[in-house]
Design a protein around this motif. Sequence first.
Motif, mmCIF file in Angstrom:
data_model
loop_
_atom_site.group_PDB
_atom_site.id
_atom_site.type_symbol
_atom_site.label_atom_id
_atom_site.label_comp_id
_atom_site.label_asym_id
_atom_site.label_seq_id
_atom_site.Cartn_x
_atom_site.Cartn_y
_atom_site.Cartn_z
ATOM 1 N N LYS A 164 -3.636 2.812 6.244
ATOM 2 C CA LYS A 164 -4.518 2.474 5.129
ATOM 3 C C LYS A 164 -5.067 1.079 5.368
ATOM 4 C CE LYS A 164 -4.855 1.568 0.238
ATOM 5 N NZ LYS A 164 -5.351 0.195 0.229
ATOM 6 N N SER A 223 0.781 4.228 -2.558
ATOM 7 C CA SER A 223 -0.378 5.113 -2.697
ATOM 8 C C SER A 223 -0.461 6.168 -1.601
ATOM 9 C CB SER A 223 -1.671 4.292 -2.741
ATOM 10 O OG SER A 223 -1.755 3.444 -1.628
ATOM 11 N N HIS A 235 0.806 -1.225 0.000
ATOM 12 C CA HIS A 235 0.000 0.000 0.000
ATOM 13 C C HIS A 235 0.835 1.270 0.000
ATOM 14 C CE1 HIS A 235 -2.913 -2.732 2.356
ATOM 15 N NE2 HIS A 235 -3.329 -2.665 1.110
ATOM 16 N N GLY A 272 -6.845 -1.901 3.575
ATOM 17 C CA GLY A 272 -6.980 -2.357 2.192
ATOM 18 C C GLY A 272 -8.085 -3.296 1.963
ATOM 19 N N GLY A 294 -6.591 4.488 -3.679
ATOM 20 C CA GLY A 294 -6.731 3.053 -3.884
ATOM 21 C C GLY A 294 -7.848 2.706 -4.842
ATOM 22 N N ASP A 352 -11.154 0.786 0.628
ATOM 23 C CA ASP A 352 -9.844 1.360 0.939
ATOM 24 C C ASP A 352 -10.027 2.715 1.609
ATOM 25 O OD1 ASP A 352 -8.706 -0.796 -0.253
ATOM 26 O OD2 ASP A 352 -7.886 0.286 -1.965
#
Length: 126
Positions: free
Chosen positions: A124, A67, A64, A126, A99, A104
Amino acid sequence: MAAVNDPIRLELMKNAFAAVADEMAATVVRTARSSVIKEAMDFSTGLLDLKGNLVAQGLCLPVHMGSFPPTLATVLEKFGGDIHPGDVFALNDPYTGAGLHLPDIFVFKPVFYDGRLLAFGSSKRG
């Protein structure tokens, strides 16, 4: 920010930042109600500087991390001049770097010291 020329101090700072990111990850796992987070650890935590550069990442899913910078850039673009202690920014718009999956969610918490914005704690899911 001044460069750190002392290798011992640099190593201490690196490990301190990594410990903070790991503690953030442990807190997410401890407080999560989702088995995806608790068992699969499908989330990320990290510390970012004011430009969105990753300073440290927690022991979770590193995929992740790419991002984080564009998503923080979106937050800074919209709220850059209006960030205060106690603020928390949550974002899940896939068109602004957050995302590709509907659930997300990015969370950014500004880190202040002596009234000055230094960094962002980030997470984050996911």
